[in-house]
Design a protein around this motif. Structure first.
Motif, short mmCIF file in Angstrom:
data_model
loop_
_atom_site.label_atom_id
_atom_site.label_comp_id
_atom_site.label_asym_id
_atom_site.label_seq_id
_atom_site.Cartn_x
_atom_site.Cartn_y
_atom_site.Cartn_z
N ARG A 154 68.62 34.44 33.18
CA ARG A 154 69.19 33.42 32.30
C ARG A 154 68.13 32.45 31.81
NH1 ARG A 154 74.00 31.14 35.86
NH2 ARG A 154 72.27 31.21 37.36
N ASP A 155 67.08 32.28 32.57
CA ASP A 155 66.04 31.34 32.19
C ASP A 155 65.02 31.94 31.23
OD1 ASP A 155 66.92 29.11 33.68
OD2 ASP A 155 66.15 30.02 35.50
N VAL A 156 65.36 33.12 30.68
CA VAL A 156 64.49 33.69 29.66
C VAL A 156 64.45 32.80 28.43
CG1 VAL A 156 66.25 35.05 28.47
CG2 VAL A 156 63.90 35.90 28.56
N LEU A 157 65.41 31.88 28.31
CA LEU A 157 65.40 30.92 27.21
C LEU A 157 64.16 30.05 27.25
CD1 LEU A 157 67.29 30.19 24.86
CD2 LEU A 157 68.23 28.38 26.28
N VAL A 158 63.63 29.79 28.46
CA VAL A 158 62.39 29.04 28.58
C VAL A 158 61.26 29.76 27.87
CG1 VAL A 158 60.71 28.09 30.22
CG2 VAL A 158 63.15 28.06 30.77
N TYR A 159 61.23 31.08 28.03
CA TYR A 159 60.22 31.90 27.36
C TYR A 159 60.35 31.78 25.84
CZ TYR A 159 58.22 36.23 25.48
OH TYR A 159 57.53 37.15 24.73
N SER A 160 61.55 31.79 25.33
CA SER A 160 61.78 31.72 23.89
C SER A 160 61.29 30.41 23.30
CB SER A 160 63.27 31.92 23.58
OG SER A 160 63.74 33.13 24.12
N PHE A 161 61.67 29.30 23.92
CA PHE A 161 61.26 28.00 23.41
C PHE A 161 59.76 27.77 23.57
CE2 PHE A 161 65.80 26.84 23.66
CZ PHE A 161 65.93 26.26 22.41
N THR A 162 59.15 28.34 24.60
CA THR A 162 57.71 28.20 24.78
C THR A 162 56.96 28.90 23.66
OG1 THR A 162 57.99 28.13 27.17
CG2 THR A 162 55.79 28.59 26.36
N ASN A 163 57.39 30.12 23.31
CA ASN A 163 56.76 30.82 22.21
C ASN A 163 56.95 30.07 20.89
OD1 ASN A 163 55.70 32.89 23.69
ND2 ASN A 163 57.34 34.32 23.25
N LEU A 164 58.14 29.53 20.69
CA LEU A 164 58.40 28.77 19.46
C LEU A 164 57.52 27.53 19.40
CD1 LEU A 164 60.28 28.96 16.98
CD2 LEU A 164 61.81 27.39 18.15
N PHE A 165 57.38 26.86 20.54
CA PHE A 165 56.52 25.68 20.59
C PHE A 165 55.06 26.06 20.35
CE2 PHE A 165 53.83 22.75 23.03
CZ PHE A 165 54.16 21.56 22.41
N THR A 166 54.64 27.22 20.84
CA THR A 166 53.26 27.66 20.63
C THR A 166 53.00 27.91 19.15
OG1 THR A 166 53.27 28.68 22.82
CG2 THR A 166 51.52 29.35 21.32
N TYR A 167 53.97 28.52 18.45
CA TYR A 167 53.80 28.71 17.00
C TYR A 167 53.68 27.36 16.28
CZ TYR A 167 54.76 33.72 16.97
OH TYR A 167 54.69 35.08 17.14
N PHE A 168 54.51 26.42 16.65
CA PHE A 168 54.44 25.09 16.04
C PHE A 168 53.11 24.42 16.37
CE2 PHE A 168 55.43 20.46 16.20
CZ PHE A 168 55.70 20.29 14.85
N ASN A 169 52.65 24.61 17.59
CA ASN A 169 51.37 24.05 18.00
C ASN A 169 50.22 24.66 17.20
OD1 ASN A 169 48.93 24.64 20.14
ND2 ASN A 169 49.72 22.56 20.29
N ASP A 170 50.26 25.98 16.99
CA ASP A 170 49.23 26.64 16.18
C ASP A 170 49.21 26.09 14.76
OD1 ASP A 170 48.66 28.16 18.37
OD2 ASP A 170 49.66 29.97 17.65
N TYR A 171 50.40 25.86 14.21
CA TYR A 171 50.50 25.34 12.85
C TYR A 171 49.86 23.95 12.76
CZ TYR A 171 52.67 23.55 8.58
OH TYR A 171 52.88 22.98 7.35
N LEU A 172 50.14 23.09 13.74
CA LEU A 172 49.58 21.74 13.72
C LEU A 172 48.07 21.77 13.88
CD1 LEU A 172 52.13 19.65 15.82
CD2 LEU A 172 51.87 19.74 13.34
N MET A 173 47.58 22.66 14.74
CA MET A 173 46.13 22.73 14.95
C MET A 173 45.41 23.18 13.68
SD MET A 173 45.70 24.32 18.79
CE MET A 173 43.93 24.03 18.74
N CYS A 174 45.97 24.17 13.00
CA CYS A 174 45.34 24.66 11.79
C CYS A 174 45.37 23.62 10.68
CB CYS A 174 46.04 25.94 11.32
SG CYS A 174 45.92 27.30 12.48
N LYS A 175 46.49 22.94 10.52
CA LYS A 175 46.61 21.92 9.49
C LYS A 175 45.76 20.69 9.80
CE LYS A 175 49.46 23.82 6.55
NZ LYS A 175 49.05 24.10 5.17
N SER A 176 45.68 20.31 11.06
CA SER A 176 44.97 19.10 11.43
C SER A 176 43.46 19.26 11.30
CB SER A 176 45.32 18.69 12.86
OG SER A 176 46.70 18.42 12.97
N THR A 177 42.95 20.43 11.68
CA THR A 177 41.51 20.65 11.64
C THR A 177 41.02 21.10 10.28
OG1 THR A 177 41.81 22.91 12.43
CG2 THR A 177 41.42 21.22 14.09
N GLY A 178 41.96 21.49 9.41
CA GLY A 178 41.56 21.98 8.10
C GLY A 178 40.87 23.33 8.17
#
Length: 332
Positions: free
Chosen positions: A50-74
């Motif tokens: 049931r806690d596989v939902l943790v895995y889902s949100f972690t991956n989603l957060f990682t995608y969002f984190n990648d987006y911020l890193m790419c945009k912030s550093t140019g």
């Protein structure tokens, strides 16, 4: 947790500029998210499926984190050079793949077995429509998995910011491109920054022939075709298993002698070849041939080896869950 104490102390400083906060985020919070993958896997193992939902949100957060890193550093990220519609569809596919297992498990718990299969059918139809639209209309070439790979921080970011291409370097202020003394003179000037993975542009996808286009559409539709075959012939029938295997082999055969593939396409072909081994663990082949041999090997051989027996116990408890979850077993 030293980075957290440093963050708290800096946030109390009202004179801290926004650029420093952004740098602090990239240097402190971003590396910490890499450890979340290990943490969420441990949580899932300890607390059940049931806690596989943790895995889902972690991956989603990682995608969002990648987006911020790419945009912030140019950084010159190739994925942002794709058409907007293609970017959107790729991220939708990535989000669906992040949550497909969670949605299936939650539907089985809340809506019984019928709700589970309706959810699986909806996910399969959605993924098939998006992939076939990108393949036939947007001409994106071979469908790779994952649709949007996680950012390779070790390759992209060095001690002093984004890595430059080995063929050339780009001025931070002027933006001008200068050829490196070690560059290949045969490379055109407008392509100097391409070819270094995510630090450069996106390699142009290989143009597929008519035969390859048909086989790739069949490969994208394979989970949906398998579901329809299960409805027609039953879950215990060999026909869905054989149809799915034939589609995968037929798809791989069309790329067997193709030499002009990009690095990501070659990796995808290799991944599909390795995934053929999963048919040994898919029912009904698993129920008829693999299960007794595999469980006997795990219990009688590996369980007697110290330390490894801990992994063996985990595998024995995980295999039934993997078998019962359609998204784990057939969506890959």
């Amino acid at each position: 947790m030293g980075w957290l104490l440093e963050t708290q102390s800096l946030l109390h400083d009202r004179k801290l500029p926004f650029a420093s906060l952004r740098t602090l985020y990239l240097d402190a919070l971003a590396p910490a998210t890499q450890q979340l993958s290990w943490v969420r896997e441990c949580l899932r193992r300890l607390h059940g499926s049931r806690d596989v939902l943790v895995y889902s949100f972690t991956n989603l957060f990682t995608y969002f984190n990648d987006y911020l890193m790419c945009k912030s550093t140019g950084a010159n990220i190739g994925r942002f050079k794709q058409p907007k519609l293609q970017q959107f569809l790729l991220y939708v596919l990535s989000a669906v793949e992040c949550f497909e297992v969670s949605m299936e498990m939650m539907a089985q718990q809340r809506l019984s077995e019928v709700g589970k299969w309706m959810t699986v059918m909806f996910i399969s139809v959605l993924k098939t429509v998006i992939r076939c639209y990108m393949l036939l209309v947007l001409k994106t070439g071979m469908c790779t998995n994952p649709p949007v790979p996680f950012l390779n921080r070790a390759h992209l970011f060095g001690a002093n910011g984004p890595k430059q291409s080995t063929q050339a370097w780009q001025g931070q202020r002027s933006g001008r491109i200068f050829r490196s003394v070690h560059s290949d003179m045969s490379v055109p000037y407008n392509q100097l920054l391409l070819g270094d993975g995510e630090a450069g542009g996106v390699a142009k996808p290989t143009k597929l022939s008519y035969h390859q286009l048909i086989t790739e559409c069949l490969h994208c539709s394979r989970p949906l075709i398998h579901l329809v075959a299960m409805v027609m012939f039953g879950q215990k029938s060999w026909k869905p298993w054989l149809i799915s295997l034939a589609i995968d082999i037929f798809s791989l055969q069309s790329f067997h002698r193709v030499n002009k593939l990009t690095s990501s396409e070659r990796s995808e072909v290799m991944r599909r070849r390795l995934l053929l081994l999963l048919y040994l663990l898919r029912s009904p082949f698993y129920d008829s041939f693999t299960r007794d041999k595999l469980l006997g090997f795990l219990k009688n051989v590996l369980s007697k080896i110290p330390i490894i027996n801990m992994v063996t116990d985990m595998l024995l408890s995980y295999i039934p869950i993997w078998q019962d979850t359609y998204s784990y077993c057939w969506m890959s």
